[in-house]
Design a protein around this motif. Structure first.
Motif, PDB file in Angstrom:
ATOM      1  N   ARG A   6       0.785  -1.270  -0.019  1.00 39.69           N
ATOM      2  CA  ARG A   6       0.039  -0.027   0.197  1.00 39.69           C
ATOM      3  C   ARG A   6       0.780   1.235  -0.032  1.00 39.69           C
ATOM      4  O   ARG A   6       1.954   1.120   0.531  1.00 39.69           O
ATOM      5  CB  ARG A   6      -0.903  -0.064   0.903  1.00 39.69           C
ATOM      6  CG  ARG A   6      -1.948  -1.147   1.064  1.00 39.69           C
ATOM      7  CD  ARG A   6      -2.961  -1.204   2.336  1.00 39.69           C
ATOM      8  NE  ARG A   6      -3.627   0.205   2.176  1.00 39.69           N
ATOM      9  CZ  ARG A   6      -4.778   0.394   1.593  1.00 39.69           C
ATOM     10  NH1 ARG A   6      -5.661  -0.539   0.920  1.00 39.69           N
ATOM     11  NH2 ARG A   6      -5.309   1.736   1.722  1.00 39.69           N
ATOM     12  N   LEU A   7       0.438   2.206  -0.562  1.00 34.22           N
ATOM     13  CA  LEU A   7       0.971   3.469  -0.617  1.00 34.22           C
ATOM     14  C   LEU A   7       1.185   4.082   0.966  1.00 34.22           C
ATOM     15  O   LEU A   7       0.347   3.751   1.705  1.00 34.22           O
ATOM     16  CB  LEU A   7       0.215   4.650  -1.362  1.00 34.22           C
ATOM     17  CG  LEU A   7       0.367   4.517  -2.674  1.00 34.22           C
ATOM     18  CD1 LEU A   7      -0.701   5.315  -3.487  1.00 34.22           C
ATOM     19  CD2 LEU A   7       1.628   4.249  -3.482  1.00 34.22           C
TER      20      LEU A   7
ATOM     21  N   GLU B 209       3.225   9.345   0.356  1.00 33.12           N
ATOM     22  CA  GLU B 209       2.896   9.219  -0.985  1.00 33.12           C
ATOM     23  C   GLU B 209       1.302   9.556  -1.396  1.00 33.12           C
ATOM     24  O   GLU B 209       1.188  10.286  -2.366  1.00 33.12           O
ATOM     25  CB  GLU B 209       3.078   7.590  -1.362  1.00 33.12           C
ATOM     26  CG  GLU B 209       4.497   7.329  -1.432  1.00 33.12           C
ATOM     27  CD  GLU B 209       4.685   5.867  -1.480  1.00 33.12           C
ATOM     28  OE1 GLU B 209       5.706   5.379  -1.913  1.00 33.12           O
ATOM     29  OE2 GLU B 209       3.909   4.817  -1.114  1.00 33.12           O
ATOM     30  N   ILE B 210       0.526   9.242  -0.450  1.00 32.34           N
ATOM     31  CA  ILE B 210      -0.960   9.519  -0.628  1.00 32.34           C
ATOM     32  C   ILE B 210      -1.002  11.305  -0.740  1.00 32.34           C
ATOM     33  O   ILE B 210      -1.500  11.790  -1.355  1.00 32.34           O
ATOM     34  CB  ILE B 210      -1.826   9.153   0.355  1.00 32.34           C
ATOM     35  CG1 ILE B 210      -2.008   7.555   0.041  1.00 32.34           C
ATOM     36  CG2 ILE B 210      -3.150   9.622   0.530  1.00 32.34           C
ATOM     37  CD1 ILE B 210      -2.852   7.089  -0.814  1.00 32.34           C
ATOM     38  N   SER B 211      -0.310  11.743   0.393  1.00 33.60           N
ATOM     39  CA  SER B 211      -0.310  13.258   0.401  1.00 33.60           C
ATOM     40  C   SER B 211       0.405  13.954  -0.954  1.00 33.60           C
ATOM     41  O   SER B 211      -0.222  14.791  -1.338  1.00 33.60           O
ATOM     42  CB  SER B 211       0.609  13.648   1.621  1.00 33.60           C
ATOM     43  OG  SER B 211       0.809  15.093   1.703  1.00 33.60           O
TER      44      SER B 211
ATOM     45  N   LEU C 299       0.194  12.685  -3.838  1.00 34.29           N
ATOM     46  CA  LEU C 299      -0.640  12.582  -4.904  1.00 34.29           C
ATOM     47  C   LEU C 299      -1.971  13.591  -4.887  1.00 34.29           C
ATOM     48  O   LEU C 299      -2.196  13.945  -5.747  1.00 34.29           O
ATOM     49  CB  LEU C 299      -1.124  11.026  -4.994  1.00 34.29           C
ATOM     50  CG  LEU C 299      -0.298   9.917  -5.533  1.00 34.29           C
ATOM     51  CD1 LEU C 299      -1.006   8.577  -5.177  1.00 34.29           C
ATOM     52  CD2 LEU C 299       0.067  10.000  -6.916  1.00 34.29           C
ATOM     53  N   TRP C 300      -2.351  13.671  -3.474  1.00 33.45           N
ATOM     54  CA  TRP C 300      -3.615  14.752  -3.251  1.00 33.45           C
ATOM     55  C   TRP C 300      -3.111  15.991  -3.629  1.00 33.45           C
ATOM     56  O   TRP C 300      -3.902  16.625  -4.290  1.00 33.45           O
ATOM     57  CB  TRP C 300      -3.829  14.514  -1.679  1.00 33.45           C
ATOM     58  CG  TRP C 300      -5.231  15.224  -1.452  1.00 33.45           C
ATOM     59  CD1 TRP C 300      -5.252  16.569  -1.240  1.00 33.45           C
ATOM     60  CD2 TRP C 300      -6.500  14.660  -0.978  1.00 33.45           C
ATOM     61  NE1 TRP C 300      -6.503  16.939  -0.675  1.00 33.45           N
ATOM     62  CE2 TRP C 300      -7.205  15.608  -0.946  1.00 33.45           C
ATOM     63  CE3 TRP C 300      -6.844  13.343  -1.293  1.00 33.45           C
ATOM     64  CZ2 TRP C 300      -8.699  15.251  -0.412  1.00 33.45           C
ATOM     65  CZ3 TRP C 300      -8.106  12.994  -0.867  1.00 33.45           C
ATOM     66  CH2 TRP C 300      -9.032  14.103  -0.441  1.00 33.45           C
TER      67      TRP C 300
ATOM     68  N   LEU D 271      -5.334   6.526  -6.727  1.00 33.29           N
ATOM     69  CA  LEU D 271      -6.211   6.834  -5.764  1.00 33.29           C
ATOM     70  C   LEU D 271      -7.216   5.758  -5.400  1.00 33.29           C
ATOM     71  O   LEU D 271      -7.399   5.044  -4.489  1.00 33.29           O
ATOM     72  CB  LEU D 271      -6.701   8.224  -5.350  1.00 33.29           C
ATOM     73  CG  LEU D 271      -5.657   9.073  -5.055  1.00 33.29           C
ATOM     74  CD1 LEU D 271      -6.135  10.745  -5.202  1.00 33.29           C
ATOM     75  CD2 LEU D 271      -4.676   9.080  -3.769  1.00 33.29           C
TER      76      LEU D 271
ATOM     77  N   GLU E 198      -6.060   2.336  -4.280  1.00 29.86           N
ATOM     78  CA  GLU E 198      -5.773   2.320  -2.927  1.00 29.86           C
ATOM     79  C   GLU E 198      -7.065   2.411  -2.174  1.00 29.86           C
ATOM     80  O   GLU E 198      -7.084   2.656  -0.969  1.00 29.86           O
ATOM     81  CB  GLU E 198      -4.849   3.425  -2.515  1.00 29.86           C
ATOM     82  CG  GLU E 198      -3.398   3.280  -3.182  1.00 29.86           C
ATOM     83  CD  GLU E 198      -2.992   1.952  -2.490  1.00 29.86           C
ATOM     84  OE1 GLU E 198      -2.531   1.932  -1.264  1.00 29.86           O
ATOM     85  OE2 GLU E 198      -2.103   1.352  -2.998  1.00 29.86           O
TER      86      GLU E 198
ATOM     87  N   PHE F  11      -8.998   5.278  -2.098  1.00 27.09           N
ATOM     88  CA  PHE F  11      -8.738   6.325  -1.194  1.00 27.09           C
ATOM     89  C   PHE F  11      -9.760   7.540  -2.031  1.00 27.09           C
ATOM     90  O   PHE F  11     -10.042   7.181  -3.177  1.00 27.09           O
ATOM     91  CB  PHE F  11      -7.438   6.768  -1.321  1.00 27.09           C
ATOM     92  CG  PHE F  11      -6.996   7.963   0.032  1.00 27.09           C
ATOM     93  CD1 PHE F  11      -6.509   7.115   0.973  1.00 27.09           C
ATOM     94  CD2 PHE F  11      -6.857   9.236  -0.356  1.00 27.09           C
ATOM     95  CE1 PHE F  11      -6.333   7.940   1.824  1.00 27.09           C
ATOM     96  CE2 PHE F  11      -6.438   9.870   0.591  1.00 27.09           C
ATOM     97  CZ  PHE F  11      -6.229   9.394   1.950  1.00 27.09           C
TER      98      PHE F  11
END
Length: 118
Positions: free
Chosen positions: A7-8, A12-14, A16-17, A64, A67, A69
């Motif tokens: 998983r990210l 990494e999610i931040s 991408l966001w 996203l 994931e 998300f």
């Protein structure tokens, strides 16, 4: 041995966001600029930039979703009036683009040339 899915991470999610928000904002500005730019060379550059930003949004959305998300709302056509009066002359748009490219190159150099972090 079956491949595992990693998983990210939160950073990494931040990233991408943030990229999603930046690109949707850029799309709004580029659409506005395309309504007002008259110089064909500058117009071509901005059209290509719009295609790139839209591609980024598609990729980030896919990442996203994979994931599970939520997808950010981002900026939309409701956030800009592309028919508002012209703010800048064409040379300003060219200078703005050069400035942004320089910023992106500096960012690329800081990440060691790893295009995946964009």
């Amino acid at each position: 041995m079956e491949p595992t899915s990693i998983r990210l991470t939160a950073p990494e999610i931040s990233s991408l966001w943030t990229q999603y928000m930046f690109d949707t904002m850029s799309i709004c500005f580029l659409k506005y600029a395309l309504e007002h730019i008259r110089d064909q060379d500058i117009l071509d550059i901005y059209k290509q930039s719009l295609e790139i930003a839209e591609g980024h949004v598609e990729h980030v959305t896919r990442f996203l979703k994979e994931e599970n998300f939520p997808i950010p709302k981002g900026f939309t056509d409701e956030d800009v009036n592309i028919h508002a009066p012209r703010l800048f002359q064409d040379p300003f748009y060219a200078l703005l683009y050069v400035h942004n490219v320089r910023t992106w190159i500096n960012r690329l150099c800081r990440c060691g040339g790893n295009f995946d972090s964009f």
